[in-house]
Motif scaffolding. Sequence first.
Motif, PDB file in Angstrom:
ATOM      1  N   SER A   1       0.831  -1.213   0.000  1.00 37.55           N
ATOM      2  CA  SER A   1       0.000   0.000   0.000  1.00 37.55           C
ATOM      3  C   SER A   1       0.859   1.254   0.000  1.00 37.55           C
ATOM      4  CB  SER A   1      -0.928  -0.009   1.215  1.00 37.55           C
ATOM      5  OG  SER A   1      -1.806  -1.128   1.173  1.00 37.55           O
TER       6      SER A   1
ATOM      7  N   GLU B   1      -3.808   7.610 -10.424  1.00 36.61           N
ATOM      8  CA  GLU B   1      -4.239   6.542  -9.531  1.00 36.61           C
ATOM      9  C   GLU B   1      -3.585   5.196  -9.874  1.00 36.61           C
ATOM     10  OE1 GLU B   1      -5.606   8.205  -6.704  1.00 36.61           O
ATOM     11  OE2 GLU B   1      -6.567   6.225  -6.737  1.00 36.61           O
TER      12      GLU B   1
ATOM     13  N   ARG C   1       1.740   6.460  -7.086  1.00 38.04           N
ATOM     14  CA  ARG C   1       0.678   7.378  -7.502  1.00 38.04           C
ATOM     15  C   ARG C   1       1.152   8.825  -7.418  1.00 38.04           C
ATOM     16  NH1 ARG C   1      -3.977   3.908  -4.264  1.00 38.04           N
ATOM     17  NH2 ARG C   1      -4.768   2.753  -6.102  1.00 38.04           N
ATOM     18  N   GLU C   2       1.956   9.135  -6.404  1.00 40.11           N
ATOM     19  CA  GLU C   2       2.494  10.488  -6.276  1.00 40.11           C
ATOM     20  C   GLU C   2       3.500  10.780  -7.379  1.00 40.11           C
ATOM     21  OE1 GLU C   2       2.184  10.646  -1.352  1.00 40.11           O
ATOM     22  OE2 GLU C   2       4.142  10.542  -2.364  1.00 40.11           O
TER      23      GLU C   2
ATOM     24  N   ARG D   1       1.128   4.016  -2.993  1.00 41.82           N
ATOM     25  CA  ARG D   1       0.904   5.444  -2.749  1.00 41.82           C
ATOM     26  C   ARG D   1       2.048   6.282  -3.324  1.00 41.82           C
ATOM     27  NH1 ARG D   1       2.926   8.475   1.057  1.00 41.82           N
ATOM     28  NH2 ARG D   1       3.504   6.711   2.382  1.00 41.82           N
ATOM     29  N   LYS D   2       3.278   5.842  -3.147  1.00 41.22           N
ATOM     30  CA  LYS D   2       4.430   6.564  -3.684  1.00 41.22           C
ATOM     31  C   LYS D   2       4.408   6.589  -5.212  1.00 41.22           C
ATOM     32  CE  LYS D   2       7.611   5.672   0.164  1.00 41.22           C
ATOM     33  NZ  LYS D   2       8.889   5.010   0.558  1.00 41.22           N
TER      34      LYS D   2
END
Length: 298
Positions: free
Chosen positions: A35, A48, A42-43, A39-40
């Motif tokens: 997870s 997404e 997506r940044e 998240r990294k």
Amino acid sequence: MIKDLNLLQLILVLNETRQTISAAKALNVSQPTISVMLRKLREQFNDELFVRDKNKLEPTAKCLELIDTLPGLLEQLDNLYIPSEAWTLADLKGEVQIMLPSPLIIPIGVPLIKKLASEAPQVTLQCSPWPDNGAQVLESNRACWGVSYLPMEVNKTLTEKALGFDKFMLVLRADHPLKGNALEDILQYPLCINIIPGYIQPSKTEMLIKKYDLGKHIALRSNNMNLMLEMVKDSDFIYITSTKCRSALDESYRCVDLPSELLKDTYRRELALFTHQANRNNPFTDWLHKELISLVQS
């Protein structure tokens, strides 16, 4: 923003598994770690990348672009770590899995296993028939190589290397009443053929029966060569299989050439070696490719 290239492999793994739990198992990390990694990513890409659809993840349009590009880029990165010194088969270690079409297990698998056992003593070899999910096995196991007939439906995660052609013949019991190999005589008897898992066309035999409107059907399909041979030994069944099986047959059987109608049409199948793209420049892939070509053409 600092770009973490180590995260890129997660995109391909998630595309294969579509679940963070399965991705965690594949990468040998915890689900919370997956997870955080996602998240990294997506940044970094401001996208997404994967969106949830019921109980699985689906890639976004941006993610699909990355999936098309990443295998080649990651392979180039992997190649930076390939040692420059000469490689020999004796250097091979660990577990190696090889999948073959069922009719080729004996004529191709046996000499291949003998050579590996002799020249790569540090290897544990697993040899099995190509299964229904053979392409998925190759995608998830980097220590796996497979041989199958073409055309085979695979994605860009796998690399394909041509091996040449396999030819076919008829196998009957030694005292079968068939005389000669006239097509009209062959059609009087039940026919059995090999199932090729993952193969995306009907068998050549069934294609020709339909093409010439012969009014015949296949009596038995199986991916078990031993089953076919037992059927042939005690019945009037005629088995259509690879000519490479000839050396594995005893005096209980008789081999007959295909009828001329099949010979002048299409009577052979192209074979190919498949493995994960990460293995494309692996020295063992090169060795295996050359060895299989020799066995197929012998």
